[in-house]
Design a protein around this motif. Structure first.
Motif, short mmCIF file in Angstrom:
data_model
loop_
_atom_site.label_atom_id
_atom_site.label_comp_id
_atom_site.label_asym_id
_atom_site.label_seq_id
_atom_site.Cartn_x
_atom_site.Cartn_y
_atom_site.Cartn_z
N LYS A 44 0.84 -1.20 0.00
CA LYS A 44 0.00 0.00 0.00
C LYS A 44 0.88 1.25 0.00
O LYS A 44 0.62 2.22 -0.73
N GLY A 45 1.93 1.23 0.80
CA GLY A 45 2.85 2.36 0.86
C GLY A 45 3.56 2.60 -0.46
O GLY A 45 3.73 3.73 -0.91
N LYS A 46 3.98 1.50 -1.11
CA LYS A 46 4.65 1.62 -2.41
C LYS A 46 3.70 2.20 -3.45
O LYS A 46 4.09 3.05 -4.27
N LYS A 48 1.15 4.15 -2.86
CA LYS A 48 0.93 5.55 -2.52
C LYS A 48 2.14 6.40 -2.96
O LYS A 48 1.98 7.49 -3.49
N GLU A 49 3.34 5.87 -2.73
CA GLU A 49 4.55 6.59 -3.14
C GLU A 49 4.58 6.77 -4.66
O GLU A 49 4.86 7.86 -5.17
N THR A 51 2.04 6.70 -6.77
CA THR A 51 0.98 7.63 -7.16
C THR A 51 1.41 9.07 -6.89
O THR A 51 1.18 9.97 -7.70
N GLN A 61 4.11 11.06 -1.46
CA GLN A 61 5.32 10.22 -1.57
C GLN A 61 5.89 9.92 -0.19
O GLN A 61 6.21 8.77 0.12
N GLU A 63 4.34 10.07 2.69
CA GLU A 63 3.37 9.22 3.41
C GLU A 63 3.53 7.76 2.99
O GLU A 63 3.51 6.85 3.83
N GLY A 64 3.70 7.53 1.70
CA GLY A 64 3.88 6.17 1.19
C GLY A 64 5.16 5.54 1.70
O GLY A 64 5.16 4.37 2.11
N ARG A 65 6.25 6.30 1.70
CA ARG A 65 7.51 5.77 2.24
C ARG A 65 7.37 5.43 3.72
O ARG A 65 7.89 4.42 4.19
N GLU A 67 4.61 4.48 5.28
CA GLU A 67 3.85 3.23 5.40
C GLU A 67 4.72 2.01 5.09
O GLU A 67 4.59 0.98 5.74
N GLN A 68 5.60 2.16 4.12
CA GLN A 68 6.51 1.06 3.79
C GLN A 68 7.42 0.75 4.98
O GLN A 68 7.66 -0.42 5.30
#
Length: 89
Positions: A44-46, A48-49, A51, A61, A63-65, A67-68
Protein backbone atom coordinates in the motif's frame (compact mmCIF):
# COMPACT_ATOMS: atom_id res chain seq x y z
CA UNK A 1 -11.86 -49.66 17.51
CA UNK A 2 -13.24 -46.22 16.63
CA UNK A 3 -11.64 -44.24 13.84
CA UNK A 4 -9.60 -41.23 14.97
CA UNK A 5 -10.32 -37.83 13.44
CA UNK A 6 -7.63 -36.47 11.11
CA UNK A 7 -4.75 -34.77 12.89
CA UNK A 8 -4.99 -31.00 12.97
CA UNK A 9 -8.80 -31.07 13.07
CA UNK A 10 -10.85 -29.45 15.81
CA UNK A 11 -11.43 -32.84 17.43
CA UNK A 12 -7.71 -33.76 17.25
CA UNK A 13 -5.77 -30.47 17.34
CA UNK A 14 -2.39 -32.02 18.10
CA UNK A 15 -0.48 -34.79 16.39
CA UNK A 16 3.04 -35.62 17.59
CA UNK A 17 3.64 -37.73 14.48
CA UNK A 18 3.30 -34.65 12.29
CA UNK A 19 4.82 -32.16 14.72
CA UNK A 20 1.54 -30.35 15.33
CA UNK A 21 0.56 -29.01 18.70
CA UNK A 22 -2.36 -26.86 19.71
CA UNK A 23 -0.16 -23.91 20.58
CA UNK A 24 2.22 -24.00 17.62
CA UNK A 25 -0.54 -24.20 15.01
CA UNK A 26 -2.34 -21.23 16.56
CA UNK A 27 0.82 -19.17 16.87
CA UNK A 28 1.82 -20.06 13.32
CA UNK A 29 -1.56 -18.91 12.03
CA UNK A 30 -1.26 -15.64 13.87
CA UNK A 31 2.26 -15.12 12.51
CA UNK A 32 1.11 -15.75 8.95
CA UNK A 33 -1.69 -13.23 9.35
CA UNK A 34 0.66 -10.68 10.90
CA UNK A 35 3.18 -11.20 8.09
CA UNK A 36 0.44 -10.76 5.47
CA UNK A 37 -0.72 -7.51 7.08
CA UNK A 38 2.86 -6.21 7.21
CA UNK A 39 3.38 -7.04 3.51
CA UNK A 40 0.05 -5.44 2.62
CA UNK A 41 1.08 -2.24 4.39
CA UNK A 42 4.36 -2.23 2.44
CA UNK A 43 2.54 -2.69 -0.88
CA UNK A 44 0.00 0.00 0.00
CA UNK A 45 2.85 2.36 0.86
CA UNK A 46 4.65 1.62 -2.41
CA UNK A 47 1.46 2.28 -4.37
CA UNK A 48 0.93 5.55 -2.52
CA UNK A 49 4.55 6.59 -3.14
CA UNK A 50 4.28 5.76 -6.85
CA UNK A 51 0.98 7.63 -7.16
CA UNK A 52 2.55 10.61 -5.41
CA UNK A 53 5.42 10.61 -7.91
CA UNK A 54 3.00 10.44 -10.85
CA UNK A 55 0.92 13.29 -9.43
CA UNK A 56 3.98 15.27 -8.35
CA UNK A 57 2.67 15.22 -4.77
CA UNK A 58 5.62 15.14 -2.39
CA UNK A 59 3.40 14.74 0.67
CA UNK A 60 1.86 11.57 -0.71
CA UNK A 61 5.32 10.22 -1.57
CA UNK A 62 6.54 10.78 1.98
CA UNK A 63 3.37 9.22 3.41
CA UNK A 64 3.88 6.17 1.19
CA UNK A 65 7.51 5.77 2.24
CA UNK A 66 6.39 6.02 5.87
CA UNK A 67 3.85 3.23 5.40
CA UNK A 68 6.51 1.06 3.79
CA UNK A 69 8.80 1.60 6.77
CA UNK A 70 6.03 0.75 9.24
CA UNK A 71 5.25 -2.45 7.30
CA UNK A 72 8.91 -3.47 7.17
CA UNK A 73 9.27 -2.78 10.91
CA UNK A 74 6.21 -4.92 11.67
CA UNK A 75 7.61 -7.72 9.51
CA UNK A 76 11.00 -7.57 11.25
CA UNK A 77 9.39 -7.56 14.70
CA UNK A 78 7.26 -10.58 13.72
CA UNK A 79 10.34 -12.48 12.54
CA UNK A 80 12.15 -11.70 15.80
CA UNK A 81 9.14 -12.85 17.85
CA UNK A 82 9.04 -16.10 15.87
CA UNK A 83 12.71 -16.73 16.53
CA UNK A 84 12.24 -16.10 20.25
CA UNK A 85 9.30 -18.52 20.38
CA UNK A 86 11.25 -21.20 18.50
CA UNK A 87 14.19 -20.96 20.90
CA UNK A 88 11.85 -21.09 23.89
CA UNK A 89 13.11 -17.91 25.48
Amino acid sequence: MAARPPCGSVAEPSCPAHGLSTNSSLIGGQRIMSKAKAKAKQVKGKMKETTGKAMDDEGMQVEGRGEQIVGKTQETADKAAGRVKRTGR
